[in-house]
Structure formats: structure tokens, C-alpha cells
Scaffold this motif. Structure first.
Motif, PDB file in Angstrom:
ATOM      1  N   THR A   8      -2.077  -1.333  -7.236  1.00  0.00           N
ATOM      2  CA  THR A   8      -2.967  -0.181  -7.063  1.00  0.00           C
ATOM      3  C   THR A   8      -3.278   0.378  -8.449  1.00  0.00           C
ATOM      4  O   THR A   8      -2.825  -0.164  -9.462  1.00  0.00           O
ATOM      5  CB  THR A   8      -2.284   0.897  -6.209  1.00  0.00           C
ATOM      6  N   PHE A   9      -4.031   1.492  -8.503  1.00  0.00           N
ATOM      7  CA  PHE A   9      -4.322   2.029  -9.831  1.00  0.00           C
ATOM      8  C   PHE A   9      -3.073   2.641 -10.470  1.00  0.00           C
ATOM      9  O   PHE A   9      -3.040   2.871 -11.676  1.00  0.00           O
ATOM     10  CB  PHE A   9      -5.475   3.043  -9.788  1.00  0.00           C
ATOM     11  N   ASP A  10      -2.024   2.917  -9.672  1.00  0.00           N
ATOM     12  CA  ASP A  10      -0.736   3.333 -10.210  1.00  0.00           C
ATOM     13  C   ASP A  10       0.038   2.069 -10.559  1.00  0.00           C
ATOM     14  O   ASP A  10       0.377   1.276  -9.673  1.00  0.00           O
ATOM     15  CB  ASP A  10       0.030   4.153  -9.172  1.00  0.00           C
ATOM     16  N   THR A  39      -6.113   5.188  -4.282  1.00  0.00           N
ATOM     17  CA  THR A  39      -7.490   4.933  -3.861  1.00  0.00           C
ATOM     18  C   THR A  39      -7.494   4.162  -2.549  1.00  0.00           C
ATOM     19  O   THR A  39      -6.914   3.077  -2.443  1.00  0.00           O
ATOM     20  CB  THR A  39      -8.251   4.127  -4.929  1.00  0.00           C
ATOM     21  N   VAL A  40      -8.148   4.734  -1.549  1.00  0.00           N
ATOM     22  CA  VAL A  40      -8.239   4.124  -0.227  1.00  0.00           C
ATOM     23  C   VAL A  40      -9.689   4.099   0.201  1.00  0.00           C
ATOM     24  O   VAL A  40     -10.389   5.108   0.123  1.00  0.00           O
ATOM     25  CB  VAL A  40      -7.401   4.901   0.811  1.00  0.00           C
ATOM     26  N   ASN A  41     -10.167   2.937   0.641  1.00  0.00           N
ATOM     27  CA  ASN A  41     -11.499   2.815   1.214  1.00  0.00           C
ATOM     28  C   ASN A  41     -11.310   2.329   2.647  1.00  0.00           C
ATOM     29  O   ASN A  41     -10.879   3.069   3.512  1.00  0.00           O
ATOM     30  CB  ASN A  41     -12.372   1.889   0.376  1.00  0.00           C
ATOM     31  N   GLN A  42     -11.604   1.058   2.932  1.00  0.00           N
ATOM     32  CA  GLN A  42     -11.211   0.493   4.228  1.00  0.00           C
ATOM     33  C   GLN A  42      -9.703   0.356   4.309  1.00  0.00           C
ATOM     34  O   GLN A  42      -9.102   0.535   5.364  1.00  0.00           O
ATOM     35  CB  GLN A  42     -11.861  -0.877   4.429  1.00  0.00           C
ATOM     36  N   GLY A  43      -9.092  -0.011   3.198  1.00  0.00           N
ATOM     37  CA  GLY A  43      -7.647  -0.133   3.075  1.00  0.00           C
ATOM     38  C   GLY A  43      -7.235   0.351   1.703  1.00  0.00           C
ATOM     39  O   GLY A  43      -8.036   0.950   0.970  1.00  0.00           O
ATOM     40  N   ILE A  44      -5.985   0.082   1.326  1.00  0.00           N
ATOM     41  CA  ILE A  44      -5.488   0.482   0.013  1.00  0.00           C
ATOM     42  C   ILE A  44      -6.095  -0.446  -1.032  1.00  0.00           C
ATOM     43  O   ILE A  44      -5.898  -1.661  -0.977  1.00  0.00           O
ATOM     44  CB  ILE A  44      -3.951   0.392  -0.034  1.00  0.00           C
ATOM     45  N   ARG A  45      -6.820   0.110  -1.972  1.00  0.00           N
ATOM     46  CA  ARG A  45      -7.511  -0.713  -2.965  1.00  0.00           C
ATOM     47  C   ARG A  45      -6.518  -1.325  -3.944  1.00  0.00           C
ATOM     48  O   ARG A  45      -5.683  -0.624  -4.519  1.00  0.00           O
ATOM     49  CB  ARG A  45      -8.519   0.134  -3.734  1.00  0.00           C
ATOM     50  N   ALA A  69       0.571  -3.305  -3.347  1.00  0.00           N
ATOM     51  CA  ALA A  69       0.350  -3.320  -1.895  1.00  0.00           C
ATOM     52  C   ALA A  69      -0.103  -4.711  -1.478  1.00  0.00           C
ATOM     53  O   ALA A  69      -0.858  -5.374  -2.207  1.00  0.00           O
ATOM     54  CB  ALA A  69      -0.682  -2.271  -1.489  1.00  0.00           C
ATOM     55  N   ILE A  70       0.356  -5.149  -0.306  1.00  0.00           N
ATOM     56  CA  ILE A  70      -0.032  -6.453   0.227  1.00  0.00           C
ATOM     57  C   ILE A  70      -0.208  -6.354   1.734  1.00  0.00           C
ATOM     58  O   ILE A  70       0.281  -5.431   2.379  1.00  0.00           O
ATOM     59  CB  ILE A  70       1.017  -7.548  -0.079  1.00  0.00           C
ATOM     60  N   GLY A  71      -0.920  -7.322   2.291  1.00  0.00           N
ATOM     61  CA  GLY A  71      -0.996  -7.460   3.736  1.00  0.00           C
ATOM     62  C   GLY A  71      -2.191  -6.788   4.372  1.00  0.00           C
ATOM     63  O   GLY A  71      -3.222  -6.551   3.736  1.00  0.00           O
ATOM     64  N   ALA A 123      -3.093   7.269   0.932  1.00  0.00           N
ATOM     65  CA  ALA A 123      -4.080   8.327   0.716  1.00  0.00           C
ATOM     66  C   ALA A 123      -3.394   9.652   0.414  1.00  0.00           C
ATOM     67  O   ALA A 123      -3.810  10.400  -0.494  1.00  0.00           O
ATOM     68  CB  ALA A 123      -4.982   8.459   1.939  1.00  0.00           C
ATOM     69  N   GLN A 124      -2.333   9.976   1.151  1.00  0.00           N
ATOM     70  CA  GLN A 124      -1.602  11.225   0.910  1.00  0.00           C
ATOM     71  C   GLN A 124      -0.979  11.251  -0.474  1.00  0.00           C
ATOM     72  O   GLN A 124      -0.818  12.316  -1.076  1.00  0.00           O
ATOM     73  CB  GLN A 124      -0.532  11.418   1.980  1.00  0.00           C
TER      74      GLN A 124
END
Length: 410
Positions: free
Chosen positions: A265-267, A252-258, A272-274, A247-248
Motif C-alpha cells: 500500500t502507500f504505507d 487508499t481504497v477504491n474498489q479494493g485496497i490499492r 495487502a493480498i487477495g 479505509a478507516q
């Protein structure tokens, strides 16, 4: 060589590193940053460690030499404090500045904190990592209240009884493991654990934790007015994805990293995993989907990107202090129920349109693979319905084949 930085050194990250170094051993210069001061270990084995059934050396599945053999730089005990996406740099608390071409976030999840007064008192702790186990093992014989009747809470409570503590488990629902077991199996589990010395306060919510006047714990107050004297409190009320770094960094973060189906991620430089991720509105806390994510993500990092991650429901297999449990599907919904109760064993199959839609096995789980295959293949069980509960010898039908996948709480 391209630079890959991995933030996190848990089970998902280690599985990805194992797969990636097999698929593309010379593609990356890899740096792993682990917040804990340990090499890679099997978090699933923390309960046996707490109960005295194993040791730290045995649960260390990826020792320091494993990283050295693969030319992986491992930084432990120094959490990442910042990600600069535009400069493609990761900054650690110890001052490391790590440039990357690809970044993998495997930051896991944190234990959920009880939203009550007194939660910050000395003596209130969690059961989540190796440090927590060391702390719990150092406690003198005492009165311990464990809050949470899920897998981790039960394992912690039973292990603490084995260590000689006077343990009461508080659970807000009417039966244990209410997400994995039906009421009958949950009550059986409670009775078996009570026979080992564990006490329970069911359908009870923690109201507050009482201060002993010296900043420690005196008691746990429940919503129904009960006061449980205690010296220590162990929280086991779920987990929260650790997504603050993402998030920092503006991800994009909702419940977790989207993430998308490639675990990106969108980058496009960051994956991201796990337990830290959210994929198609779902977060994760079992080992099997984490390992599948690691495998898919490794193929993309290895530039062999032909795979997609899609969650597939599968059986949950748990072992609570030597008691085997298996469940899957909708075992308490509409349809017909086939049920068999024997000493030390309980079976429930939920049937709809002559197909298995859910199952609970408690104790004797030897026939679970057969039942699971019937469920996964949506096989018509009309021909064996009358004898189905008797087991595999009575449920072999044409086309009843396939693989099973095991899930364990992470």
C-alpha cells in the motif's frame, strides 16, 4: 526478530505464510488474526462439503499444529477492530494490542447482498464460509431459492438438491455462467442440472423477499411477476472486497485496497493480498492470481524483493458437480468460430487471423492444455485448422510448448 501481523487467515494468507516461512524462517515473529473460529481451510472445497462429498477434517489444510510447528501465533474468532498506523498497532475485538513492523492485510471479500426488501429476514443466507455450510447442512428438507447463476450459486444449488431440498435457481441472464461459457455451453449445463432435479428461473431479477409474518421467508417475488414460494433464500450474487479496516486506517481504497506491483500500500509498512485488493484497476476472485500475489508478496516480506506482480490472463477451469468446464480469452467476439457438439461434450474455438483468441470446452476437457498453449503462444494454426477440434493429436505444431495455469473460484 521483526514483528509481522497478518489480518486474515484465508487461502491467500496461508499460502503467503507457507512461502514466507520457507524463504525466511527466522526473520519474523508472526501473529495471525482470523475472524473465523477455525484454522486454515480450503474454501474451494466448501461445495463438496455441502454436497456430502468430503468432511471438515479433509478440507482443513492448515490445522492448528501447522502454526505451532512454525511458531506462528494464531488468534481465531476475534476480528480486528482498528489499525493505528502511527503507533503501528492492531487492536482486536477481544482486546489484543498487537505491535507490528510489517502488517499484511488479507481480509478477503464479503458476499454481496441483494438490494431488495426482505433481505434481512431470518432464512436469507449466503454461501461463503464454513459457518454458512454448517447452517445450510442443518436445514430440514425445505423449499430453497438460490439467487445467482455463477459458480457458487450453481454449486450451492446442486449440493442442496443432493441434500433433499426443493431448489429453484434464479439467474438474471439468459444462460448460466455467462462470464465463463457461451450460450450453447450454458444451455447444456442447465439441461444437465435440470436432469438432476434443479429448477431454474432464467432472465429473472429478484424484486423482493416476502415475510411469512413471523420474520421468516414466505416467497421470492421476481420482476416479471412470478412468485416463488420459499422457506429459505441463498444469495450468491458476487463478492465485495473487505476494505473497511484499510479505509478507516487512512489507506487508499477504491474498489479494493490499492496496491502497487509489490503488493504494498502507500504505507511502506503495510502490504495487502487477495480478494481485498485492487491492483491496476482490477479486483480478484479466483485462486490462481491470489496465490501468485502471495508468492510475490512473500518474497518482499522476506527481503528478497526482486519480483513484481502482473496479472496474466489464463484459462478458467471449473468443475460443476462433476461436469468439467474450461474457458479462456474472447470466445464470443469477432472472427471465425469452430464448433463441435457431441453427446456429453461441446467445443468452441474462436479464431482470428488463424490464431486462437478464445475457447469453451464443456464435458470432455482433455485437450484443453493443447488449445491453451496455442492460444498463449499465439501460434498460427493454419496447418491444422481443419482437424484442430479433434484434439491434441491434431494440434501439435512446432514450438507449441509452455506451462498452463489453473484458476478456480475462491
Amino acid at each position: 526478530m521483526k514483528r509481522l501481523v497478518v489480518i486474515g487467515n484465508g487461502m491467500a494468507a496461508c499460502r503467503l505464510l507457507e512461502e514466507l516461512t520457507r524463504l525466511a524462517p527466522d526473520l519474523y515473529q508472526i501473529t495471525v488474526v482470523g475472524e473465523e473460529p477455525f484454522a486454515g481451510y480450503n474454501r474451494v472445497m466448501l461445495s463438496p462439503l455441502l454436497g456430502g462429498g468430503t468432511d471438515e477434517q479433509t478440507i482443513t489444510t492448515y490445522p492448528h499444529q501447522w502454526y505451532r510447528d512454525r511458531d506462528i501465533r494464531l488468534i481465531t474468532g476475534s476480528p480486528v477492530v482498528g489499525i493505528h498506523r502511527h503507533r503501528r498497532q492492531v487492536i482486536t475485538a477481544a482486546g489484543h494490542v498487537l505491535g507490528y513492523d510489517r502488517l499484511l492485510l488479507a481480509t478477503g471479500a464479503a458476499p454481496r447482498q441483494l438490494p431488495v426488501d426482505g433481505v434481512a429476514l431470518k432464512g436469507v443466507m449466503s454461501f461463503r464460509d464454513l459457518h454458512d455450510v454448517r447452517t445450510l447442512l442443518s436445514l430440514p428438507a425445505a423449499r430453497v431459492v438460490v439467487v445467482g447463476g455463477g459458480f457458487l450459486g450453481l454449486e450451492a444449488a446442486d449440493a442442496l438438491v443432493k441434500q433433499g431440498h426443493d431448489v429453484t435457481l434464479v439467474h438474471s441472464r439468459g444462460h448460466l455462467l455467462n462470464q465463463q461459457l457461451d450460450e450453447a455451453a450454458g444451455h447444456r449445463l442447465q439441461q444437465d442440472l435440470e436432469a438432476r432435479g434443479l429448477k431454474f428461473a432464467m432472465q429473472a431479477r429478484t424484486q423482493s423477499i416476502e415475510d411469512n409474518g413471523h420474520g421468516g421467508v414466505a416467497a421470492v417475488h421476481l420482476g416479471d411477476g412470478q412468485r416463488l414460494p420459499a422457506d429459505y433464500v441463498v444469495q450468491a450474487v458476487g463478492i465485495v472486497p473487505r476494505a473497511e479496516l484499510a479505509a478507516q486506517a487512512g489507506l487508499t481504497v477504491n474498489q479494493g485496497i490499492r496496491v502497487d506491483d509489490t503488493l504494498q500500500t502507500f504505507d511502506p509498512a503495510i502490504y495487502a493480498i487477495g480478494e481485498c485488493v485492487e491492483h491496476r484497476q482490477r479486483t480478484f476472485g479466483l485462486v490462481a492470481p491470489l496465490y501468485e500475489q502471495a508468492s510475490v508478496c512473500a518474497s518482499h516480506l522476506a527481503e528478497l524483493g526482486h519480483r513484481r506482480y502482473l496479472y496474466a490472463d489464463s484459462a478458467t477451469r471449473l468443475k460443476i458437480s462433476g461436469i468439467d468446464l474450461v474457458s479462456f480469452g474472447d470466445f464470443s467476439g469477432d472472427g471465425d468460430t469452430l464448433q463441435l457438439e457431441l453427446p456429453g461434450s461441446y467445443r468452441r474455438l474462436q479464431i482470428r487471423d488463424n490464431r486462437i483468441v478464445g475457447m469453451v470446452l464443456y464435458g470432455d476437457v482433455g485437450d484443453s492444455a493443447c488449445f491453451e498453449t496455442l492460444w498463449r503462444n499465439q501460434t498460427d494454426i493454419s496447418a491444422v485448422r481443419a482437424t484442430l477440434l479433434l484434439g491434441e493429436a491434431f494440434c501439435n505444431l512446432p514450438g507449441n510448448g509452455g506451462d498452463q495455469q489453473e484458476e478456480i473460484a475462491a
